[in-house]
Motif scaffolding. Structure first.
Motif, mmCIF file in Angstrom:
data_model
loop_
_atom_site.group_PDB
_atom_site.id
_atom_site.type_symbol
_atom_site.label_atom_id
_atom_site.label_comp_id
_atom_site.label_asym_id
_atom_site.label_seq_id
_atom_site.Cartn_x
_atom_site.Cartn_y
_atom_site.Cartn_z
ATOM 1 N N ARG A 1 0.809 -1.221 0.000
ATOM 2 C CA ARG A 1 0.000 0.000 0.000
ATOM 3 C C ARG A 1 0.839 1.266 0.000
ATOM 4 N N ASP A 2 2.116 1.209 -0.291
ATOM 5 C CA ASP A 2 2.924 2.419 -0.343
ATOM 6 C C ASP A 2 2.911 2.993 -1.761
ATOM 7 N N TYR A 3 3.573 4.133 -1.933
ATOM 8 C CA TYR A 3 3.541 4.811 -3.232
ATOM 9 C C TYR A 3 4.156 3.949 -4.333
ATOM 10 N N GLY A 4 5.282 3.298 -4.035
ATOM 11 C CA GLY A 4 5.931 2.471 -5.044
ATOM 12 C C GLY A 4 5.055 1.313 -5.497
ATOM 13 N N GLY A 5 4.422 0.607 -4.538
ATOM 14 C CA GLY A 5 3.570 -0.518 -4.891
ATOM 15 C C GLY A 5 2.349 -0.101 -5.690
ATOM 16 N N ARG B 1 3.452 1.038 -9.268
ATOM 17 C CA ARG B 1 3.828 -0.059 -10.172
ATOM 18 C C ARG B 1 2.622 -0.923 -10.555
ATOM 19 N N GLU B 2 1.863 -1.389 -9.552
ATOM 20 C CA GLU B 2 0.754 -2.294 -9.827
ATOM 21 C C GLU B 2 -0.479 -1.563 -10.350
ATOM 22 N N GLY B 3 -0.595 -0.274 -10.029
ATOM 23 C CA GLY B 3 -1.749 0.485 -10.476
ATOM 24 C C GLY B 3 -1.478 1.245 -11.746
ATOM 25 N N PHE B 4 -0.784 2.375 -11.638
ATOM 26 C CA PHE B 4 -0.589 3.250 -12.786
ATOM 27 C C PHE B 4 0.222 2.594 -13.898
ATOM 28 N N MET B 5 1.223 1.801 -13.558
ATOM 29 C CA MET B 5 2.141 1.280 -14.565
ATOM 30 C C MET B 5 1.735 -0.075 -15.140
ATOM 31 N N ARG B 6 0.824 -0.802 -14.476
ATOM 32 C CA ARG B 6 0.474 -2.144 -14.961
ATOM 33 C C ARG B 6 -1.020 -2.359 -15.150
ATOM 34 N N ASN B 7 -1.831 -1.456 -14.659
ATOM 35 C CA ASN B 7 -3.270 -1.661 -14.771
ATOM 36 C C ASN B 7 -3.875 -0.615 -15.691
ATOM 37 N N PRO B 8 -4.494 -1.007 -16.787
ATOM 38 C CA PRO B 8 -5.002 -0.019 -17.753
ATOM 39 C C PRO B 8 -6.131 0.842 -17.207
ATOM 40 N N GLY C 1 -1.731 11.802 3.473
ATOM 41 C CA GLY C 1 -3.025 11.656 2.828
ATOM 42 C C GLY C 1 -3.333 10.216 2.450
ATOM 43 N N PHE C 2 -4.598 9.978 2.132
ATOM 44 C CA PHE C 2 -5.057 8.639 1.765
ATOM 45 C C PHE C 2 -5.282 8.582 0.255
ATOM 46 N N PRO C 3 -4.565 7.724 -0.471
ATOM 47 C CA PRO C 3 -4.715 7.673 -1.934
ATOM 48 C C PRO C 3 -6.004 6.982 -2.353
ATOM 49 N N PRO C 4 -6.713 7.503 -3.351
ATOM 50 C CA PRO C 4 -7.936 6.845 -3.826
ATOM 51 C C PRO C 4 -7.699 5.403 -4.264
ATOM 52 N N LEU C 5 -6.525 5.138 -4.854
ATOM 53 C CA LEU C 5 -6.266 3.794 -5.369
ATOM 54 C C LEU C 5 -6.187 2.767 -4.254
ATOM 55 N N GLU C 6 -5.800 3.188 -3.054
ATOM 56 C CA GLU C 6 -5.716 2.230 -1.950
ATOM 57 C C GLU C 6 -7.092 1.716 -1.557
ATOM 58 N N ALA C 7 -8.120 2.549 -1.716
ATOM 59 C CA ALA C 7 -9.482 2.106 -1.405
ATOM 60 C C ALA C 7 -9.939 1.010 -2.357
ATOM 61 N N ALA C 8 -9.337 0.968 -3.556
ATOM 62 C CA ALA C 8 -9.690 -0.054 -4.545
ATOM 63 C C ALA C 8 -8.550 -1.052 -4.725
ATOM 64 N N ALA C 9 -7.696 -1.210 -3.710
ATOM 65 C CA ALA C 9 -6.524 -2.081 -3.845
ATOM 66 C C ALA C 9 -6.922 -3.533 -4.087
#
Length: 388
Positions: free
Chosen positions: A41-45, A48-55, A185-193
């Motif tokens: 759940r950190d910025y790097g994870g 990588r798994e969200g912005f860089m690998r998930n369309p 802050g809480f990233p929106p993507l973490e809510a949909a992890a």
């Protein structure tokens, strides 16, 4: 009874043991209920798994960041609009490497992926604004626990930047609301992890299926009527036929031809049993929901919330893009106003947003038809000052 496991080749085949009336057929079912593996759940994870690998996540972040960075700025001193000002010039050309739109796109991207954005003001002959990558920044607090400075690390280098408005501070920390953290802050993507991991796992499973579809998920059971095991020659021949005749995506779906004593036992669920496509689309909708992007704009099927594309695009601006721009305008106004010694207020120019053209036309029609308003009142209602 000694088993011949399917992933090993025994050195020698033992003689068949005596067969009992209540004996089995030589079949072993292996069940492994492994624990789910989740993305860090950190910025790097998340990056990588969200912005860089998930369309879906990639397009959601790009869609919001690009739309928000294209919204024009307005600057006011008290109630008077300023057509030209050094603050507008600074936002249009924040540094030598980035134009204003690229700078803001990166700022919004940091906010959406990490929940935090860090801006540093430098005075190197000319004033410049630079973004600090969130995974390299740590918030330092004072003795009372209030944020006082940022510690920025790049490789072995480490430096501290004071938070606050100039001249006391030269850094701004923007953070989305986090219910359990006082400083980050809480990233929106973490809510949909969880949905993100399901979507990525579905893509990897589908790729593995194409690469290995001829290696069926199951077992061949040899259970002849008279008992016994396969000879070493039969074992080698069966293994070679499976690898040569049923391996690779081009041979997917080819039926097995079984000889006497062989039986096929499936040991996994088919894509149909897993409801593969619906699970993937459901995960896509959850990711879009976390970012506030109508699924229709991302090409996700099965969503009819909006009657047409124009309505979905208008909802994106009204519910997601403009609130983000308004928040940023207020943060930058409060931080940079003391630098110029004036009571400045940044805002956005909604009249220049193409996605809201239909709303603007409807407003003008309503105001124009209001016969009880004077000309100057009508101009004020649509955001213009009185005629001079």
């Amino acid at each position: 009874m000694k088993w011949n496991w399917p992933w090993t080749r025994p050195a020698a085949r033992p003689r068949a043991p005596e067969r009992k009336d209540a004996g089995g057929t030589g079949f072993v079912a292996l069940h492994a209920a492994g624990e789910a593996r989740w993305t860090r759940r950190d910025y790097g994870g998340l990056a990588r798994e969200g912005f860089m690998r998930n369309p879906i996540a990639h397009r959601s972040v790009r869609l919001i960041a690009q739309a928000a960075s294209a919204v024009p700025w307005l600057l006011y001193e008290d109630e008077a609009e300023l057509a030209a000002h050094p603050l507008l010039d600074l936002l249009a050309h924040p540094n030598q490497r980035q134009a204003g739109s690229l700078f803001l796109e990166a700022l919004y991207g940091h906010l959406l992926i990490s929940g935090n954005a860090y801006v540093e003001l430098l005075d190197v002959g000319t004033r410049e604004l630079h973004l600090l990558r969130p995974d390299r920044v740590t918030v330092e607090t004072d003795a009372d626990g209030w944020p006082a400075a940022l510690v920025y690390r790049a490789g072995s280098a480490r430096r501290m930047v004071a938070l606050g408005s100039p001249p006391e501070g030269t850094a701004l920390h923007m953070a989305l609301f986090h219910p359990l953290d006082d400083h980050y802050g809480f990233p929106p993507l973490e809510a949909a992890a969880a949905a993100l991991d399901i979507h990525n796992a579905a893509a990897r499973w589908n790729k593995a299926l194409l690469d290995n579809s001829a290696r069926p998920s199951g077992a061949l059971v040899y259970a002849p009527k008279d008992g016994g095991n396969l000879t070493e020659e039969q074992f080698d021949r069966l293994k070679a036929e499976l690898e040569e005749g049923y391996s690779g995506a081009s041979r997917a779906g080819r039926p097995l031809l079984l000889e006497g004593g062989l039986d096929w036992k499936a040991m996994s669920l088919s894509p149909k049993d897993m409801d593969f496509l619906e699970a993937k689309h459901s995960a896509s909708r959850d990711i879009a929901l976390a970012f506030g992007v109508p699924p229709m704009l991302l090409g996700i099927p099965g969503d009819a919330t909006y009657s047409n594309y124009q309505e979905a695009n208008r909802a994106l601006y009204r519910l997601t893009v403009l609130p983000l721009v308004a928040r940023t305008a207020k943060e930058l106004s409060a931080w940079l106003s003391p630098l110029f010694g004036e009571r400045l207020r940044l805002w956005y120019d909604a009249d220049q947003v193409d996605g809201l053209a239909s709303d603007r036309e409807a407003l003008w029609s309503r105001v124009g038809a209001a016969s009880f308003l004077t000309e100057d009142e009508k101009r004020q209602a649509v955001g213009y000052g009185p005629r001079s």
